[in-house]
Motif scaffolding. Structure first.
Motif, PDB file in Angstrom:
ATOM      1  N   GLN A 185      43.638  45.163  29.768  1.00  0.00           N
ATOM      2  CA  GLN A 185      42.676  46.220  29.419  1.00  0.00           C
ATOM      3  C   GLN A 185      41.473  45.610  28.700  1.00  0.00           C
ATOM      4  O   GLN A 185      41.627  44.736  27.849  1.00  0.00           O
ATOM      5  N   GLY A 186      40.294  46.051  29.103  1.00  0.00           N
ATOM      6  CA  GLY A 186      39.086  45.569  28.443  1.00  0.00           C
ATOM      7  C   GLY A 186      38.542  44.265  29.008  1.00  0.00           C
ATOM      8  O   GLY A 186      37.518  43.764  28.554  1.00  0.00           O
ATOM      9  N   SER A 187      39.243  43.699  30.017  1.00  0.00           N
ATOM     10  CA  SER A 187      38.789  42.412  30.553  1.00  0.00           C
ATOM     11  C   SER A 187      37.539  42.581  31.413  1.00  0.00           C
ATOM     12  O   SER A 187      36.772  41.629  31.594  1.00  0.00           O
ATOM     13  N   GLY A 206      27.002  40.034  32.215  1.00  0.00           N
ATOM     14  CA  GLY A 206      26.360  41.128  31.485  1.00  0.00           C
ATOM     15  C   GLY A 206      26.996  42.451  31.842  1.00  0.00           C
ATOM     16  O   GLY A 206      27.839  42.523  32.749  1.00  0.00           O
ATOM     17  N   GLU A 207      26.590  43.483  31.125  1.00  0.00           N
ATOM     18  CA  GLU A 207      27.176  44.803  31.379  1.00  0.00           C
ATOM     19  C   GLU A 207      26.530  45.495  32.573  1.00  0.00           C
ATOM     20  O   GLU A 207      27.096  46.415  33.149  1.00  0.00           O
ATOM     21  N   GLY A 208      25.334  45.092  32.916  1.00  0.00           N
ATOM     22  CA  GLY A 208      24.609  45.723  34.022  1.00  0.00           C
ATOM     23  C   GLY A 208      25.315  45.498  35.353  1.00  0.00           C
ATOM     24  O   GLY A 208      26.032  44.511  35.528  1.00  0.00           O
ATOM     25  N   LYS A 268      37.693  44.838  34.445  1.00  0.00           N
ATOM     26  CA  LYS A 268      38.092  45.173  35.824  1.00  0.00           C
ATOM     27  C   LYS A 268      37.233  46.263  36.442  1.00  0.00           C
ATOM     28  O   LYS A 268      36.725  46.118  37.549  1.00  0.00           O
ATOM     29  N   THR A 269      37.105  47.380  35.721  1.00  0.00           N
ATOM     30  CA  THR A 269      36.400  48.525  36.288  1.00  0.00           C
ATOM     31  C   THR A 269      34.932  48.181  36.526  1.00  0.00           C
ATOM     32  O   THR A 269      34.384  48.454  37.607  1.00  0.00           O
ATOM     33  N   THR A 270      34.309  47.547  35.541  1.00  0.00           N
ATOM     34  CA  THR A 270      32.903  47.145  35.681  1.00  0.00           C
ATOM     35  C   THR A 270      32.738  46.193  36.865  1.00  0.00           C
ATOM     36  O   THR A 270      31.821  46.351  37.680  1.00  0.00           O
ATOM     37  N   THR A 271      33.653  45.230  36.974  1.00  0.00           N
ATOM     38  CA  THR A 271      33.550  44.253  38.062  1.00  0.00           C
ATOM     39  C   THR A 271      33.770  44.926  39.411  1.00  0.00           C
ATOM     40  O   THR A 271      33.116  44.572  40.402  1.00  0.00           O
ATOM     41  N   MET A 279      30.567  35.849  30.550  1.00  0.00           N
ATOM     42  CA  MET A 279      30.211  34.430  30.555  1.00  0.00           C
ATOM     43  C   MET A 279      28.822  34.186  29.976  1.00  0.00           C
ATOM     44  O   MET A 279      28.410  33.049  29.808  1.00  0.00           O
ATOM     45  N   GLU A 280      28.077  35.264  29.749  1.00  0.00           N
ATOM     46  CA  GLU A 280      26.740  35.056  29.176  1.00  0.00           C
ATOM     47  C   GLU A 280      26.823  34.914  27.654  1.00  0.00           C
ATOM     48  O   GLU A 280      25.859  34.558  27.004  1.00  0.00           O
ATOM     49  N   GLY A 281      28.016  35.172  27.110  1.00  0.00           N
ATOM     50  CA  GLY A 281      28.169  35.159  25.657  1.00  0.00           C
ATOM     51  C   GLY A 281      28.283  33.748  25.113  1.00  0.00           C
ATOM     52  O   GLY A 281      28.003  32.773  25.811  1.00  0.00           O
TER      53      GLY A 281
HETATM   54  P1  GDP Z   1      38.721  47.201  32.058  1.00  0.00           P
HETATM   55  O1  GDP Z   1      39.499  47.869  30.978  1.00  0.00           O
HETATM   56  O2  GDP Z   1      39.344  45.880  32.437  1.00  0.00           O
HETATM   57  O3  GDP Z   1      38.467  48.063  33.251  1.00  0.00           O
HETATM   58  O4  GDP Z   1      37.310  46.807  31.417  1.00  0.00           O
HETATM   59  P2  GDP Z   1      35.877  47.510  31.566  1.00  0.00           P
HETATM   60  O5  GDP Z   1      35.325  47.292  32.926  1.00  0.00           O
HETATM   61  O6  GDP Z   1      35.976  48.910  31.084  1.00  0.00           O
HETATM   62  O7  GDP Z   1      35.012  46.608  30.569  1.00  0.00           O
HETATM   63  C1  GDP Z   1      35.266  46.533  29.178  1.00  0.00           C
HETATM   64  C2  GDP Z   1      33.935  46.285  28.471  1.00  0.00           C
HETATM   65  O8  GDP Z   1      33.433  45.004  28.824  1.00  0.00           O
HETATM   66  C3  GDP Z   1      32.857  47.290  28.850  1.00  0.00           C
HETATM   67  O9  GDP Z   1      32.136  47.607  27.693  1.00  0.00           O
HETATM   68  C4  GDP Z   1      31.992  46.516  29.836  1.00  0.00           C
HETATM   69  O10 GDP Z   1      30.643  46.958  29.846  1.00  0.00           O
HETATM   70  C5  GDP Z   1      32.119  45.115  29.301  1.00  0.00           C
HETATM   71  N1  GDP Z   1      31.888  44.073  30.328  1.00  0.00           N
HETATM   72  C6  GDP Z   1      32.471  43.929  31.523  1.00  0.00           C
HETATM   73  N2  GDP Z   1      32.014  42.816  32.148  1.00  0.00           N
HETATM   74  C7  GDP Z   1      31.119  42.234  31.310  1.00  0.00           C
HETATM   75  C8  GDP Z   1      30.302  41.056  31.357  1.00  0.00           C
HETATM   76  O11 GDP Z   1      30.309  40.265  32.313  1.00  0.00           O
HETATM   77  N3  GDP Z   1      29.509  40.826  30.271  1.00  0.00           N
HETATM   78  C9  GDP Z   1      29.498  41.657  29.188  1.00  0.00           C
HETATM   79  N4  GDP Z   1      28.707  41.357  28.177  1.00  0.00           N
HETATM   80  N5  GDP Z   1      30.241  42.754  29.114  1.00  0.00           N
HETATM   81  C10 GDP Z   1      31.039  43.054  30.143  1.00  0.00           C
END
Ligand code: GDP
Length: 295
Positions: free
Chosen positions: A109-111, A275-277, A113-116, A249-251
């Motif tokens: 959780q939080g890794s 990034g988050e975008g 996944k959903t954003t990717t 990875m931008e961090g």
């Molecule tokens: P999930 O629980 O695995 O589905 O994770 P989410 O997709 O909800 O992402 C968790 C948080 O990480 C969110 O606030 C995203 O915007 C952030 N996030 C995801 N990928 C990246 C990334 O490549 N860079 C940054 N800075 N944030 C990211």
């Protein structure tokens, strides 16, 4: 990312270039420093050791062009070895003949996944494919909605999952819906937990058995360093993942996960999130990354 490692290696290389003739001691000293630099970048201990042993053996045997100075030869060996460590060649999603090609996202959780999943959907759509997003996380409130919102933003249809349907049934139905509507690429977003647990693995295995998956992408937060590698290893042993996505990875993560994960799991990094975008997803290129690390 990698800034400290770059600085440290640059200092080692500067010393190497300064020697007209390279002795075994020079190489041994340089390798001690390279090893320290890798460990400080949070590279897995065994991986750092193997890396240095391999470079040392080649440097002493000098397998490279005599056109280069001794210092340059060693630097070239480090570069080649670094490309290998990062996975050798660029690996991409296999769009085999499967109808649809199905990709399962897995990870804690939080890794990310959903954003990717949203980012991949946008890229696939741009490249002319017809992706379909499948929310299969029925536990976290709003997870289904989160993917729905991402799908709307990138203009990709989202399967109408409901939280009272078992994830494996959601996936089966989504495959049938994809065939009916000619969607050629399914992206399944699965549940994550804070820690690995049996139930989660069981659920992912159930999906793996029921659905003909083309790829299982393990998504890891690069900022978690060695933990990301350990978790990747566990997922891989349970599920046979096919590739890795490193997010954030931008961090200012030190890069240890990126440098260790292929060697530890045998599975390639395919993408990095920067990034988050929704456009912040890049194909991972071992050679370009090695060049970046070496400055
Ligand atoms: P999930 O629980 O695995 O589905 O994770 P989410 O997709 O909800 O992402 C968790 C948080 O990480 C969110 O606030 C995203 O915007 C952030 N996030 C995801 N990928 C990246 C990334 O490549 N860079 C940054 N800075 N944030 C990211």
């Amino acid at each position: 990312m990698f800034e400290n490692l770059t600085d440290r290696l640059e200092a080692v290389f500067k010393k190497l270039r300064g020697h007209g003739v390279l002795t075994e001691e020079h190489i041994a000293e340089a390798m001690r420093e390279v090893r320290m630099a890798l460990l400080e970048a949070d590279v897995n201990y065994q991986v750092a050791r193997d890396f240095v042993d391999s470079v040392s053996a080649k440097a002493l045997g000098r397998e490279v062009s005599q056109k280069l100075s001794p210092g340059q030869q060693v630097i070239k060996i480090v570069r080649d070895e670094l490309v290998e460590l990062l996975g050798g060649s660029t690996e991409q999603i296999r769009f085999d003949g499967r109808q649809p090609v199905t990709i399962m996202m897995a990870g804690l959780q939080g890794s990310g996944k959903t954003t990717t999943a949203g980012k991949l959907a946008a890229q696939f759509k741009d490249s002319g494919r017809r992706p379909y997003l499948v929310p299969a996380d029925i536990y976290r409130p709003a997870a289904i909605e989160q993917l729905q919102i991402l799908g709307d933003r990138v203009g990709v249809p989202v399967h109408p999952s409901t939280a009272d349907t078992k994830p494996v049934d959601i996936c089966r139905r989504a495959v049938a819906a994809a065939r009916e509507n000619n969607y050629d690429t399914l992206i399944i977003d699965t549940a994550g937990r804070l820690h690995i647990d049996e139930q989660l693995m069981g659920e992912l295995k159930e999906i793996q058995t029921a659905v003909d998956l083309s790829e299982i992408l393990f998504v890891a937060d690069a900022m978690t360093g060695q933990d990301a590698v350990t978790v990747a290893d566990t997922f891989n042993k349970n599920l046979e993942i096919t590739g890795v996505v490193l997010t954030k990875m931008e961090g200012d993560a030190r890069g240890g996960a990126a440098l260790s994960i292929k060697r530890v799991t045998g599975k390639p990094i395919m993408y990095v999130g920067t990034g988050e975008g929704l456009d912040a997803l890049e194909t991972f290129h071992p050679d370009r990354t090695a060049s970046r690390i070496l400055g």
